[in-house]
Design a protein around this motif. Structure first.
Motif, PDB file in Angstrom:
ATOM      1  N   ALA A 103      18.082  26.588  27.880  1.00  0.00           N
ATOM      2  CA  ALA A 103      18.829  26.762  26.623  1.00  0.00           C
ATOM      3  C   ALA A 103      19.313  28.208  26.470  1.00  0.00           C
ATOM      4  N   ARG A 104      18.451  29.188  26.742  1.00  0.00           N
ATOM      5  CA  ARG A 104      18.843  30.589  26.577  1.00  0.00           C
ATOM      6  C   ARG A 104      19.880  30.985  27.620  1.00  0.00           C
ATOM      7  N   THR A 105      19.784  30.356  28.799  1.00  0.00           N
ATOM      8  CA  THR A 105      20.793  30.640  29.813  1.00  0.00           C
ATOM      9  C   THR A 105      22.152  30.122  29.352  1.00  0.00           C
ATOM     10  N   ARG A 106      22.191  28.926  28.776  1.00  0.00           N
ATOM     11  CA  ARG A 106      23.453  28.404  28.263  1.00  0.00           C
ATOM     12  C   ARG A 106      24.021  29.336  27.177  1.00  0.00           C
ATOM     13  N   GLU A 107      23.128  29.804  26.331  1.00  0.00           N
ATOM     14  CA  GLU A 107      23.580  30.705  25.252  1.00  0.00           C
ATOM     15  C   GLU A 107      24.136  31.992  25.835  1.00  0.00           C
ATOM     16  N   ALA A 108      23.461  32.461  26.926  1.00  0.00           N
ATOM     17  CA  ALA A 108      23.900  33.730  27.506  1.00  0.00           C
ATOM     18  C   ALA A 108      25.254  33.616  28.184  1.00  0.00           C
ATOM     19  N   VAL A 109      25.560  32.484  28.738  1.00  0.00           N
ATOM     20  CA  VAL A 109      26.819  32.326  29.467  1.00  0.00           C
ATOM     21  C   VAL A 109      27.920  31.762  28.586  1.00  0.00           C
ATOM     22  N   GLY A 110      27.596  31.322  27.368  1.00  0.00           N
ATOM     23  CA  GLY A 110      28.593  30.798  26.441  1.00  0.00           C
ATOM     24  C   GLY A 110      29.054  29.408  26.847  1.00  0.00           C
ATOM     25  N   ARG A 150      31.927  25.239  32.413  1.00  0.00           N
ATOM     26  CA  ARG A 150      30.507  25.572  32.339  1.00  0.00           C
ATOM     27  C   ARG A 150      29.779  24.703  31.332  1.00  0.00           C
ATOM     28  N   ASP A 151      30.342  23.556  31.037  1.00  0.00           N
ATOM     29  CA  ASP A 151      29.685  22.647  30.104  1.00  0.00           C
ATOM     30  C   ASP A 151      28.630  21.784  30.795  1.00  0.00           C
ATOM     31  N   GLY A 152      28.541  21.826  32.123  1.00  0.00           N
ATOM     32  CA  GLY A 152      27.535  21.038  32.845  1.00  0.00           C
ATOM     33  C   GLY A 152      26.235  21.806  32.941  1.00  0.00           C
ATOM     34  N   GLY A 153      25.528  21.690  34.125  1.00  0.00           N
ATOM     35  CA  GLY A 153      24.238  22.337  34.309  1.00  0.00           C
ATOM     36  C   GLY A 153      24.367  23.821  34.497  1.00  0.00           C
ATOM     37  N   ARG A 201      17.608  31.941  37.112  1.00  0.00           N
ATOM     38  CA  ARG A 201      18.306  33.180  37.490  1.00  0.00           C
ATOM     39  C   ARG A 201      18.151  34.276  36.421  1.00  0.00           C
ATOM     40  N   LEU A 202      17.855  33.854  35.169  1.00  0.00           N
ATOM     41  CA  LEU A 202      17.780  34.826  34.084  1.00  0.00           C
ATOM     42  C   LEU A 202      16.386  34.863  33.489  1.00  0.00           C
ATOM     43  N   PRO A 203      15.538  35.874  33.802  1.00  0.00           N
ATOM     44  CA  PRO A 203      14.194  35.983  33.246  1.00  0.00           C
ATOM     45  C   PRO A 203      14.192  36.795  31.939  1.00  0.00           C
TER      46      PRO A 203
END
Length: 915
Positions: A141-148, A153-156, A161-163
């Motif tokens: 969820a936070r990765t999706r938020e970070a990438v917008g 980019r609506d898929g997986g 990759r992001l700690p």
């Protein structure tokens, strides 16, 4: 989760770097997403516990202390805690990189927080790792938020990759814990159940991991007696024997021996997807694909295969076959290469146990029947024979080049082998058990060697004898050197030999063997040729002393003049020496006397059993050696014959009595020349025997006459001479009886000379040429009694014997006329016939007041007559009871009843028959 105030692992910089990379290269984001998905659904599927256990083992190794791993469920999370080196910045960097690892590259390091951490994505999208040094979290969820939410980019998104840093406490007693909030589609119960199945394999593969806890279940790993011991939660303990190898190790479950694996996978050191069919597990440092599931092409298994025989040698010889790979199709390409390498090493290296030590299978010979005892016994006899045996051993070892040894070939190898008799008996014990179990056939053992009592070893039991005897007797038999006599050594005698054709033999059976009989038959000849036959003589006499014997009369024994056959010898103490003619004994005689000194060494029963005479001997033809009796010794000889049961029986029932009757001498004559004193009925014909001191029954048995008997032509000739001797006074009745005996004797008279004189009815002697034989009773009325010879029956036979004509051939008569009367009209005849139940014959009788017949012009009174001398001619009779009775008796065929008929004609009262 609270936002941490500190970032000990520099996660902000890591995230910034990744986000810049994605921004600079939109395809990089897609590549990372695809790579992570591939790891999640491909290479690292179902490897959650494996990868986390690897990390825990590396942490324990880094800390230098055996590690502990705990798996539990708490608040919807799967938590995996471990002891050992805590998380560091390098480890965090590895976690956030799909293409990097923090492994140092050493052999013992499995992969602390490497790319395999992607296995957690199978159960969660929000993993965290907390440690004493800090913690990091990953979040879809936070990765999706970070990438917008940019296009494409609506898929997986790549989760790992992001700690982000987290601050959470580590469980007491542990250094690091992985916390995995489970997705809704994950069944915690099923997940726990699957994880428990992997624990034992992980403890074996990861030596730095000592304890694993899954919920309340605990597994522990320890070392004991060079074995890895793994204790399960249910109390069971599984032991593995491990053997180091270059680049890895071999491991096999053990109980009392190896428990071969039926199927497995290659461990490197944790399980791969390379299926194996080897009995032992290989844990090897071998190059793997990044997924750690497959071996890279070109992998070399020579080094671990070379160590495989070392593992095999760690077990008892009888258990080692369990570790030879079984025949079958390989389960994978790696399996094929590894099996080939292992089998090659097993074939070339020594690990099979033989008598001289361990040998390689390609040099070994394997007995094809299962018998450790037999294999052990034959180790010294059969070169390169190994201790394991049986069809299964043959089948297994064929894969590594061992040679099969079958029983027929084994028997051939044993031929010529020299061993003590007891060794052979032990061998027979083992072989008999195999025969009875139907593992070995009797036909295969037909040529099995057999030690003989004389020291030889014979190929094959057939024709041998199982003879239990003393060593002394066996030495005698051996010294006798009897050709063809095959006596099994008593210490080797065994029931197996009997099943294979040997015969159980006691002294009696041994004496009957053709070989010993032949030696006995040749013994006299051998002795005369200078051979030493004393061992044979001693052996035979010993055997006879134990059982008796027959037919051994050819055995040579010492006499006063030299070696003679036993049947030609007489005991020095024998009473026969008193009755035999002295000229019959000695070097030139048919008999000799047994050496006295030799005779004293043996019981007389033994010597007589082999044929030496102590008394007269009975043979199939009668009593032997009677012809050697001196003329004046017959009374004594007869007493000896009567004194022994066998000779007495032969004398009374066999042909001996007949021979004695003609050949013995009593008072100058043969016994049959005399009659017994009480045989008065023979007085006149035979003289009474003088008193020679012999019982009457013995005299009778020897042929002294007790009754009138004609057995042969010699009897007949003697009787005719006595009948024709005018000096003898013979009663008429005895004359009649003598002629009757002669007439009924069934002899060929052509070989007998007719007598010159015959004895007439009245007892007088008449020249045979003046005599006639009465063959028709009515003719007696016209012929002188002093010239008439008669018998009740057989007149023609007697006439032929005496060469005397029948009276009917000499007489031809003329009869006067009379009155013909049918038999039925003669009242007295009819009454007599009815009382005697005699049917009336046909015809009748010519009745005369007085019957006068004329013969050659001379008239004779004749009470009755049958005209023409025929049996069926015309009957004539005077009218008197005597004449009519004879005529009727002759006509009706009841001649023997003539006197009774005459009485009834005189007095036809029925009472006449009973008074």
């Amino acid at each position: 989760m609270s936002t941490p105030e500190r970032d000990p692992f520099g996660t902000e910089a890591l995230r910034a770097s990744v986000l810049r990379a994605w921004a600079d290269s939109p395809t990089r984001f897609t590549e990372d997403t695809n790579a992570e998905r591939d790891l999640r659904v491909g290479a690292y599927r179902d490897r959650l516990l494996v990868e986390l256990a690897q990390n825990a083992a590396d942490a324990a190794l880094a800390a230098g202390v055996p590690g502990r791993l705990r798996v539990e469920l708490a608040g919807g999370e799967l938590r995996v805690a471990n002891t050992g080196a805590p998380l560091d910045a390098v480890g965090v960097a590895s976690l956030a990189s799909l293409r990097a690892s923090a492994k140092s590259g050493t052999q013992d390091t499995v992969g602390q927080f490497g790319v395999g951490f992607a296995a957690v994505l199978a159960v969660t999208s929000e993993p965290r790792v907390v440690s004493r040094t800090g913690g990091v979290a990953f979040s879809e969820a936070r990765t999706r938020e970070a990438v917008g939410h940019e296009p494409g980019r609506d898929g997986g998104v790549p989760v790992l990759r992001l700690p982000w840093p987290v601050e959470e406490a580590v469980p007491e007693g542990f250094d690091t814990e992985v916390r995995l909030p489970l997705r809704e589609d994950v069944d915690p119960t099923a997940l726990f159940a699957r994880l428990t199945t992997e624990v034992e394999d992980l403890l074996l593969a990861l030596p730095w991991l000592a304890r694993v806890e899954v919920g309340d279940s605990v597994w522990e790993r320890s070392a004991e007696d060079e074995q890895v011991v793994i204790s399960a939660p249910d109390g069971t303990v599984r032991r593995w024997l491990v053997q180091g190898a270059p680049g890895g190790l071999w491991a096999v479950p053990v109980d009392s021996g190896p428990v071969p694996l039926e199927s497995d996978v290659l461990h490197a050191p944790t399980p791969t997807d390379e299926r194996l069919s080897l009995p032992a597990r290989l844990i090897a440092s071998v190059a793997l694909e990044p997924s750690r599931r497959r071996v890279l092409p070109g992998a070399d298994f020579t080094a671990p295969a070379r160590a495989y025989p070392d593992l095999v040698r760690r077990f008892e010889p009888g258990q080692r076959l369990l570790l030879v790979p079984r025949a079958g199709f390989p389960l994978s390409e790696v399996d094929a290469k590894l099996r080939e390498a292992v089998l090659a090493e097993l074939a070339a290296q020594p690990w099979l146990t033989a008598k001289a030590g361990e040998i390689a299978p390609r040099r070994a010979r394997v007995l094809d029947v299962e018998s450790p005892e037999l294999a052990a016994m034959l180790g010294e006899v059969v070169p390169r024979l190994v201790s394991v045996s049986g069809p299964e051993a043959v089948r297994v070892l064929a894969a590594v080049g061992a040679e099969r040894l079958e029983i027929p070939e084994l028997v051939e190898l044993l031929t010529g082998a020299e061993h003590p008799p007891g060794w052979w008996r032990s061998l027979y014990d083992v072989l008999l058990s195999l025969v009875e179990a139907h593992w070995v056939s009797e036909e295969d053992l037909g040529a099995l060697p057999v030690p003989l009592a004389d020291g030889r070893t014979l190929p094959g039991p057939r024709g041998t004898l199982l003879f239990g005897a003393s060593a002394e007797l066996l030495d005698l038999l051996a010294g006798a050197d009897v050709v063809g006599l095959r006596l099994v050594h008593p210490e080797a005698a065994h029931p197996l030999l009997e099943r294979l054709g040997a015969r159980e033999a006691g002294p009696a059976e041994l004496l009957e063997t053709p070989a010993l009989r032949d030696a006995v038959e040749r013994s006299a000849e051998d002795a005369l040729s200078g051979l030493d036959i004393r061992p044979l003589v001693e052996a035979v006499l010993r055997l006879v002393s134990e059982t008796g014997g027959e037919g051994l009369g050819a055995l040579a024994l010492p006499s006063e003049e030299g070696w003679r056959r036993a049947g030609e010898l007489v005991l020095p103490t024998s009473p026969l020496l008193r009755v035999f003619d002295p000229e019959a004994l000695g070097e030139e005689g048919p008999l000799s006397v047994l050496d006295e000194e030799f005779a004293q060494r043996w019981p007389s029963r033994v010597l007589t059993a082999v044929g030496v005479q102590d008394s007269f001997t009975v043979t199939a033809e009668g009593v032997r050696d009677l012809d050697l009796v001196a003329d004046d010794a017959w009374p004594e000889a007869l007493r000896l014959l009567a004194a022994e049961r066998d000779t007495w029986q032969e004398l009374t029932t066999g042909p001996t009595g007949h021979w004695l009757a003609r050949n013995a001498l009593l008072a100058g004559h043969a016994p049959d020349w005399w009659r017994l004193p009480e045989a008065d009925a023979l007085a006149g014909l035979y003289d009474p025997v003088p008193d020679v001191g012999i019982r009457a029954d013995v005299l009778a048995a020897a042929g002294v006459r007790a009754e009138l008997v004609v057995d042969d032509l010699e009897d007949a000739a003697d009787l005719l001479d006595r009948l024709g001797d005018p000096a003898r006074v013979v009663a008429p009745g005895l004359v009649a009886r003598a002629h009757t005996e002669l007439a009924k004797a069934d002899l060929d008279w052509a070989e007998l000379d007719a007598p010159e004189r015959v004895r007439a009815l009245d007892g007088t002697v008449v020249d045979a040429e003046h005599a006639a034989v009465l063959d028709r009773p009515w003719l007696a009325a016209v012929w002188p009694t002093g010239r008439l010879v008669a018998v009740p029956e057989g007149a023609e036979y007697l006439a032929e014997l005496l060469d005397v004509p029948l009276l009917s051939e000499l007489v031809s008569a003329r009869l006067p006329e009379g009155e013909y009367v049918p038999w039925a009209e003669l009242t007295a005849i009819c009454l007599a016939a009815e009382l005697l139940d005699i049917p009336l014959p046909e015809g009748g009788v010519v009745v005369h007041e007085e019957l006068i017949v004329e013969i050659d012009g001379v008239k004779h009174d004749a009470p009755w007559w049958v005209e023409s001398g025929s049996f069926h001619g015309e009957h004539h009779a005077e009218d008197t009871p005597a004449a009519l009775a004879r005529a009727f008796a002759w006509a009706s065929g009841h001649w023997a009843d003539r006197h009774l008929i005459e009485t009834l004609l005189d007095d036809p009262d029925p009472l006449t028959l009973y008074t």
